[in-house]
Design a protein around this motif. Structure first.
Motif, PDB file in Angstrom:
ATOM      1  N   ILE A   1      22.217  -7.183 -11.321  1.00  0.00           N
ATOM      2  CA  ILE A   1      23.246  -6.138 -11.244  1.00  0.00           C
ATOM      3  C   ILE A   1      23.219  -5.333  -9.942  1.00  0.00           C
ATOM      4  O   ILE A   1      24.253  -5.102  -9.315  1.00  0.00           O
ATOM      5  CB  ILE A   1      23.101  -5.163 -12.440  1.00  0.00           C
ATOM      6  CG1 ILE A   1      23.264  -5.898 -13.776  1.00  0.00           C
ATOM      7  CG2 ILE A   1      24.093  -4.005 -12.317  1.00  0.00           C
ATOM      8  CD1 ILE A   1      24.612  -6.546 -13.985  1.00  0.00           C
ATOM      9  N   ASP A   2      22.050  -4.882  -9.529  1.00  0.00           N
ATOM     10  CA  ASP A   2      21.974  -3.820  -8.525  1.00  0.00           C
ATOM     11  C   ASP A   2      22.619  -4.174  -7.182  1.00  0.00           C
ATOM     12  O   ASP A   2      23.257  -3.328  -6.553  1.00  0.00           O
ATOM     13  CB  ASP A   2      20.512  -3.407  -8.301  1.00  0.00           C
ATOM     14  CG  ASP A   2      19.947  -2.619  -9.473  1.00  0.00           C
ATOM     15  OD1 ASP A   2      20.674  -2.460 -10.469  1.00  0.00           O
ATOM     16  OD2 ASP A   2      18.785  -2.173  -9.401  1.00  0.00           O
ATOM     17  N   GLU A   3      22.477  -5.411  -6.749  1.00  0.00           N
ATOM     18  CA  GLU A   3      22.999  -5.789  -5.432  1.00  0.00           C
ATOM     19  C   GLU A   3      24.437  -6.307  -5.500  1.00  0.00           C
ATOM     20  O   GLU A   3      24.999  -6.681  -4.472  1.00  0.00           O
ATOM     21  CB  GLU A   3      22.093  -6.840  -4.787  1.00  0.00           C
ATOM     22  CG  GLU A   3      20.731  -6.299  -4.367  1.00  0.00           C
ATOM     23  CD  GLU A   3      20.872  -5.115  -3.408  1.00  0.00           C
ATOM     24  OE1 GLU A   3      21.576  -5.251  -2.392  1.00  0.00           O
ATOM     25  OE2 GLU A   3      20.278  -4.053  -3.688  1.00  0.00           O
ATOM     26  N   ARG A   4      25.019  -6.346  -6.668  1.00  0.00           N
ATOM     27  CA  ARG A   4      26.406  -6.803  -6.801  1.00  0.00           C
ATOM     28  C   ARG A   4      27.248  -5.653  -7.362  1.00  0.00           C
ATOM     29  O   ARG A   4      27.692  -4.787  -6.622  1.00  0.00           O
ATOM     30  CB  ARG A   4      26.458  -8.068  -7.674  1.00  0.00           C
ATOM     31  CG  ARG A   4      25.664  -9.213  -7.038  1.00  0.00           C
ATOM     32  CD  ARG A   4      26.001 -10.567  -7.598  1.00  0.00           C
ATOM     33  NE  ARG A   4      25.704 -10.703  -9.010  1.00  0.00           N
ATOM     34  CZ  ARG A   4      25.898 -11.835  -9.702  1.00  0.00           C
ATOM     35  NH1 ARG A   4      26.396 -12.902  -9.104  1.00  0.00           N
ATOM     36  NH2 ARG A   4      25.603 -11.898 -10.982  1.00  0.00           N
TER      37      ARG A   4
ATOM     38  N   HIS B   1      28.985  -0.827  -6.406  1.00  0.00           N
ATOM     39  CA  HIS B   1      30.319  -0.269  -6.616  1.00  0.00           C
ATOM     40  C   HIS B   1      30.380   0.709  -7.789  1.00  0.00           C
ATOM     41  O   HIS B   1      31.345   1.449  -7.926  1.00  0.00           O
ATOM     42  CB  HIS B   1      31.322  -1.401  -6.863  1.00  0.00           C
ATOM     43  CG  HIS B   1      31.347  -2.434  -5.784  1.00  0.00           C
ATOM     44  ND1 HIS B   1      32.212  -2.371  -4.714  1.00  0.00           N
ATOM     45  CD2 HIS B   1      30.601  -3.546  -5.584  1.00  0.00           C
ATOM     46  CE1 HIS B   1      32.005  -3.408  -3.912  1.00  0.00           C
ATOM     47  NE2 HIS B   1      31.037  -4.132  -4.420  1.00  0.00           N
ATOM     48  N   LEU B   2      29.366   0.693  -8.644  1.00  0.00           N
ATOM     49  CA  LEU B   2      29.326   1.526  -9.841  1.00  0.00           C
ATOM     50  C   LEU B   2      27.995   2.271  -9.899  1.00  0.00           C
ATOM     51  O   LEU B   2      26.991   1.803  -9.366  1.00  0.00           O
ATOM     52  CB  LEU B   2      29.473   0.655 -11.098  1.00  0.00           C
ATOM     53  CG  LEU B   2      30.822  -0.056 -11.285  1.00  0.00           C
ATOM     54  CD1 LEU B   2      30.673  -1.275 -12.197  1.00  0.00           C
ATOM     55  CD2 LEU B   2      31.866   0.908 -11.858  1.00  0.00           C
ATOM     56  N   ASN B   3      28.002   3.443 -10.551  1.00  0.00           N
ATOM     57  CA  ASN B   3      26.766   4.197 -10.747  1.00  0.00           C
ATOM     58  C   ASN B   3      26.053   3.630 -11.972  1.00  0.00           C
ATOM     59  O   ASN B   3      26.498   3.835 -13.103  1.00  0.00           O
ATOM     60  CB  ASN B   3      27.067   5.681 -10.963  1.00  0.00           C
ATOM     61  CG  ASN B   3      27.880   6.272  -9.834  1.00  0.00           C
ATOM     62  OD1 ASN B   3      27.623   5.980  -8.665  1.00  0.00           O
ATOM     63  ND2 ASN B   3      28.863   7.099 -10.163  1.00  0.00           N
ATOM     64  N   VAL B   4      24.977   2.910 -11.751  1.00  0.00           N
ATOM     65  CA  VAL B   4      24.310   2.181 -12.831  1.00  0.00           C
ATOM     66  C   VAL B   4      23.019   2.889 -13.247  1.00  0.00           C
ATOM     67  O   VAL B   4      22.206   3.279 -12.408  1.00  0.00           O
ATOM     68  CB  VAL B   4      23.993   0.740 -12.396  1.00  0.00           C
ATOM     69  CG1 VAL B   4      23.179   0.021 -13.468  1.00  0.00           C
ATOM     70  CG2 VAL B   4      25.283  -0.022 -12.111  1.00  0.00           C
ATOM     71  N   LYS B   5      22.863   3.060 -14.557  1.00  0.00           N
ATOM     72  CA  LYS B   5      21.613   3.567 -15.129  1.00  0.00           C
ATOM     73  C   LYS B   5      21.150   2.587 -16.205  1.00  0.00           C
ATOM     74  O   LYS B   5      21.933   1.792 -16.717  1.00  0.00           O
ATOM     75  CB  LYS B   5      21.818   4.961 -15.745  1.00  0.00           C
ATOM     76  CG  LYS B   5      22.157   6.048 -14.742  1.00  0.00           C
ATOM     77  CD  LYS B   5      22.330   7.386 -15.439  1.00  0.00           C
ATOM     78  CE  LYS B   5      22.685   8.487 -14.446  1.00  0.00           C
ATOM     79  NZ  LYS B   5      22.932   9.783 -15.112  1.00  0.00           N
ATOM     80  N   TYR B   6      19.867   2.705 -16.546  1.00  0.00           N
ATOM     81  CA  TYR B   6      19.302   1.832 -17.568  1.00  0.00           C
ATOM     82  C   TYR B   6      18.690   2.683 -18.681  1.00  0.00           C
ATOM     83  O   TYR B   6      18.041   3.701 -18.417  1.00  0.00           O
ATOM     84  CB  TYR B   6      18.240   0.912 -16.970  1.00  0.00           C
ATOM     85  CG  TYR B   6      18.819  -0.068 -15.972  1.00  0.00           C
ATOM     86  CD1 TYR B   6      19.323  -1.292 -16.377  1.00  0.00           C
ATOM     87  CD2 TYR B   6      18.881   0.253 -14.617  1.00  0.00           C
ATOM     88  CE1 TYR B   6      19.875  -2.181 -15.470  1.00  0.00           C
ATOM     89  CE2 TYR B   6      19.421  -0.626 -13.694  1.00  0.00           C
ATOM     90  CZ  TYR B   6      19.924  -1.844 -14.130  1.00  0.00           C
ATOM     91  OH  TYR B   6      20.483  -2.715 -13.225  1.00  0.00           O
ATOM     92  N   ALA B   7      18.928   2.253 -19.917  1.00  0.00           N
ATOM     93  CA  ALA B   7      18.272   2.846 -21.079  1.00  0.00           C
ATOM     94  C   ALA B   7      17.569   1.705 -21.804  1.00  0.00           C
ATOM     95  O   ALA B   7      18.026   0.554 -21.763  1.00  0.00           O
ATOM     96  CB  ALA B   7      19.288   3.521 -21.999  1.00  0.00           C
ATOM     97  N   PHE B   8      16.478   2.029 -22.466  1.00  0.00           N
ATOM     98  CA  PHE B   8      15.644   0.963 -23.027  1.00  0.00           C
ATOM     99  C   PHE B   8      15.597   1.062 -24.547  1.00  0.00           C
ATOM    100  O   PHE B   8      15.230   2.099 -25.098  1.00  0.00           O
ATOM    101  CB  PHE B   8      14.232   1.045 -22.433  1.00  0.00           C
ATOM    102  CG  PHE B   8      14.241   0.999 -20.925  1.00  0.00           C
ATOM    103  CD1 PHE B   8      14.555  -0.178 -20.258  1.00  0.00           C
ATOM    104  CD2 PHE B   8      13.992   2.146 -20.183  1.00  0.00           C
ATOM    105  CE1 PHE B   8      14.584  -0.223 -18.862  1.00  0.00           C
ATOM    106  CE2 PHE B   8      14.014   2.111 -18.797  1.00  0.00           C
ATOM    107  CZ  PHE B   8      14.323   0.923 -18.136  1.00  0.00           C
ATOM    108  N   GLN B   9      15.998  -0.038 -25.188  1.00  0.00           N
ATOM    109  CA  GLN B   9      15.889  -0.094 -26.642  1.00  0.00           C
ATOM    110  C   GLN B   9      14.460  -0.511 -26.994  1.00  0.00           C
ATOM    111  O   GLN B   9      13.996  -1.571 -26.593  1.00  0.00           O
ATOM    112  CB  GLN B   9      16.886  -1.077 -27.257  1.00  0.00           C
ATOM    113  CG  GLN B   9      16.877  -1.011 -28.789  1.00  0.00           C
ATOM    114  CD  GLN B   9      17.938  -1.878 -29.441  1.00  0.00           C
ATOM    115  OE1 GLN B   9      18.517  -2.749 -28.802  1.00  0.00           O
ATOM    116  NE2 GLN B   9      18.193  -1.642 -30.706  1.00  0.00           N
ATOM    117  N   ASP B  10      13.798   0.376 -27.725  1.00  0.00           N
ATOM    118  CA  ASP B  10      12.390   0.177 -28.055  1.00  0.00           C
ATOM    119  C   ASP B  10      12.251   0.229 -29.572  1.00  0.00           C
ATOM    120  O   ASP B  10      12.662   1.207 -30.207  1.00  0.00           O
ATOM    121  CB  ASP B  10      11.560   1.285 -27.392  1.00  0.00           C
ATOM    122  CG  ASP B  10      10.073   1.150 -27.627  1.00  0.00           C
ATOM    123  OD1 ASP B  10       9.657   0.318 -28.464  1.00  0.00           O
ATOM    124  OD2 ASP B  10       9.303   1.904 -26.999  1.00  0.00           O
TER     125      ASP B  10
END
Length: 306
Positions: free
Chosen positions: A65-68, A72-81
């Protein structure tokens, strides 16, 4: 106007595809279905995206995702645990299965602070669907009831020729509001009809073309996150008693409960787009051809991310 955040449920991708590195490209540019959803979302006006993933898949996901799209978009990650449980609860011995789509969305509660849209990572929904849900949710506010929405598809536009599918069958009232949603797990074409079975094929029930189905494309005001948290202990009490290893907290069931209690409404935004997905490996050539055809018609650039 409140700009909605796009929340993408992707915690199941690693297990379903045998690891993120094995996700098949769906175009000759190396794009996957998710790239098309991200592009459609960006064009509709979305700026913020949250991926709900497993922590162990973060490195693979960032490479994807990050380099494509991430440029162009503000990307965050959340983790399902699986251990993300209310105080006083613990994971039953032998449980490895995640707690379901409701829990997946709940995992984003610390990074989402406004209205948000939820999609599956591995479904193609269509550009029109993203535009309609963005426009609706940008103006949505809770009143006497929570103001939610979902994109509804015509059942016949969500089927595969290669087996059966599971779909949320929707009843919609005269105002275009969701009245009821029932999960049917084995739907397929049989001859000239669309039918489902609940007894492994002993009996079949027909469904008319034009039946509205949910493809897990939801729009919520932020209040839904609080309701997901509030309802989770009651789900756990039941699941731990009845099905401790496989019970799942399903997002549509939470919506349905709030509607039945008179606490929420969900506007059904009917889409004429065709859904695409690789439910079976035999589906892939048709999806590749369909998306390339859209590029050939100028609906997408030849290369989505530059």
């Amino acid at each position: 106007m409140n700009k909605p955040t796009l929340v993408i449920m992707a915690a199941g991708m690693g297990s379903r595809y045998g690891g993120l590195k094995q996700i098949d490209a769906i175009s000759d540019q190396g794009e996957i279905i998710l790239d098309f959803s991200l592009y459609d979302a960006m064009m509709a006006g979305f700026e913020d995206v949250v991926f709900v993933i497993k922590k162990e898949n973060e490195e693979d996901f960032r490479a994807l995702i990050d380099e494509r799209a991430g440029k162009h978009l503000n990307v965050k990650y959340a983790f399902q645990d699986i251990n993300d449980l209310p105080e006083g609860y613990s994971v039953p011995e032998g449980r490895v299965k995640p707690w379901g789509t409701g829990h997946a969305v709940m995992s984003a509660r610390k990074v989402v602070d406004g209205p948000f849209v939820v999609i599956n990572a591995d479904d193609y929904y269509g550009a029109g669907a993203f535009q309609s849900i963005y426009d609706y949710l940008s103006q949505a506010e809770d009143g006497d009831k929570y103001n939610f929405c979902m994109v509804g598809y015509n059942l016949e536009k969500t089927l595969t020729e290669n087996g059966h599918v599971a779909r949320g069958i929707c009843t919609v009232d005269e105002r275009g509001m969701l009245d009821d949603i029932v999960e049917r797990t084995k739907i397929m074409r049989r001859g000239d009809e669309i039918q489902f079975t609940e007894d492994d094929g002993e009996t079949w029930t027909s469904l008319p073309e034009g039946t509205t189905v949910s493809m897990n494309f939801w729009g919520f005001t932020n209040s839904f996150l609080k309701e997901l948290e509030a309802g989770f202990p009651a789900f756990l009490d039941k699941a731990l008693a009845e099905n401790p290893l496989k019970g799942e907290y399903f997002l549509p069931a939470v919506v349905d409960k709030l509607i039945k209690e008179g606490r929420a409404e969900a506007k059904v935004l009917k889409s004429d787009d065709r859904w695409y997905g690789v439910t079976y490996k035999e589906d892939k050539p048709g999806v590749v051809a369909a998306l390339q055809s859209m590029k050939d018609k100028g609906l997408y650039p030849e290369k989505l991310w530059k």
